[in-house]
Design a protein around this motif. Structure first.
Motif, mmCIF file in Angstrom:
data_model
loop_
_atom_site.group_PDB
_atom_site.id
_atom_site.type_symbol
_atom_site.label_atom_id
_atom_site.label_comp_id
_atom_site.label_asym_id
_atom_site.label_seq_id
_atom_site.Cartn_x
_atom_site.Cartn_y
_atom_site.Cartn_z
ATOM 1 N N HIS A 104 43.438 39.194 36.547
ATOM 2 C CA HIS A 104 42.287 38.230 37.036
ATOM 3 C C HIS A 104 42.157 37.816 38.331
ATOM 4 C CE1 HIS A 104 38.667 35.710 36.414
ATOM 5 N NE2 HIS A 104 39.334 34.677 36.892
ATOM 6 N N ALA A 108 40.005 38.305 41.607
ATOM 7 C CA ALA A 108 39.393 37.388 42.109
ATOM 8 C C ALA A 108 39.421 36.926 43.576
ATOM 9 C CB ALA A 108 39.719 35.911 41.350
ATOM 10 N N ARG A 111 37.545 39.491 45.366
ATOM 11 C CA ARG A 111 36.105 39.142 45.492
ATOM 12 C C ARG A 111 35.940 38.253 46.586
ATOM 13 N NH1 ARG A 111 36.247 38.839 39.711
ATOM 14 N NH2 ARG A 111 35.994 36.457 39.912
ATOM 15 N N PHE A 152 39.100 29.056 46.010
ATOM 16 C CA PHE A 152 38.418 29.706 44.770
ATOM 17 C C PHE A 152 36.946 28.894 44.650
ATOM 18 C CE2 PHE A 152 42.506 31.269 43.187
ATOM 19 C CZ PHE A 152 42.076 32.601 43.288
ATOM 20 N N GLU A 156 35.654 29.694 39.010
ATOM 21 C CA GLU A 156 36.968 30.043 38.753
ATOM 22 C C GLU A 156 37.709 29.186 37.893
ATOM 23 O OE1 GLU A 156 38.752 33.485 38.347
ATOM 24 O OE2 GLU A 156 37.365 33.337 39.889
#
Length: 280
Positions: A104, A108, A111, A152, A156
């Motif tokens: 994950h 992330a 992204r 983040f 998140e």
């Protein structure tokens, strides 16, 4: 006495898979653990900062395929954070978090690098339902920013908190997400049925999702609330709108969870719904 293992596969300088007589395959993590090592070399348990078993073959294959494609420093950092999470939660984490959270977080970060927006529509509910997990996740996010310069989005924190809750409770993430989706569906039915607007920063909304979460947990556990026939007749007569809506919610829970629901849940839901109509 020192326990020795035979290396099966070197995933990177910090992660190796080794064979143990009792545990079969074991994942060993430690700074420089795999440096200049190869299959067949002997390694000691004492050299590892962290050891864990991946009993599920699918998870093991996923981890083996995942690690070589992630920066070694990031792997080491994530494993440090897993040790931090375990210490803060004061519970042994289910080993699947090594695969799930590593996967994950690496995605992330991609992204963020690609400037992709990803929101978390259930953030408030996660903070309300799992406050300790949320605070620990918040600390993890701060460490990412402090040590790696990775910022983040707020959402998140919620996703990481869910991974922590899953690892602490041994409850699959898909089941947790399913229950959250069900709570969201139920709150929409309540707003529509009672013609109320439940703002997320309202204390009544907080109480509602707490109640629905406990009810869903009781359904999963097959818990009974007891026989309250006399109270049922009173509530049915006094608060017919709330009583009928409570039954509608029960039917939705039965269909979504595919499990029987104790009829006494209707009574507690009716009382809770009546409080909502009174405060609004």
């Amino acid at each position: 006495m020192e326990q020795l293992l035979t290396i099966e596969k070197v995933l990177n300088n910090n992660v190796v898979i080794a064979r143990h007589d009792a545990y079969k395959e074991v994942v060993l993590i430690g700074n420089g653990l795999g440096f200049n090592k190869k299959k067949g070399d002997v390694i000691s348990f004492d050299h590892a900062d962290k050891t864990f078993l991946l009993k599920d073959e699918t998870e093991k294959e996923q981890y083996v395929n995942l690690v070589p494609h992630i920066d070694e420093d990031l792997i080491a950092f994530i494993n440090d954070q897993l040790l931090f999470i375990e210490a803060q939660m004061d519970k042994t984490l289910n080993e699947h978090i090594h695969v799930a959270l590593t996967d994950h977080l690496s995605f992330a970060i991609k992204r963020i690098q690609q400037n992709m927006q990803f929101s978390n529509s259930f953030l408030f509910e996660i903070e309300s339902l799992y406050p300790k997990e949320y605070q620990v996740a918040k600390s993890v996010v701060k460490e990412f920013e402090r040590q790696l310069g990775i910022v983040f989005p707020e959402g998140e924190i919620g996703f990481i908190a869910l991974h922590i809750h899953s690892a602490v409770t041994d409850k699959p993430l898909r089941d947790i997400n399913r229950d959250h989706a069900l709570i969201s569906q139920l709150t929409q039915l309540i707003e529509s049925g009672l013609k109320v607007d439940l703002s997320k920063d309202n204390v009544n909304y907080h109480r509602l999702i707490q109640h629905l979460h406990r009810a869903i947990d009781r359904i999963h556990q097959g818990e009974s609330l007891g026989d309250e026939n006399k109270l049922q007749e009173v509530l049915k007569a006094e608060y017919p709108v709330c009583y009928n809506l409570a039954w509608k919610l029960i039917k939705v829970m039965q269909n979504q969870l595919n499990k029987p629901v104790d009829e006494a849940e209707v009574l507690y839901l009716t009382i809770h719904l009546q409080r909502l109509t009174h405060t609004n």
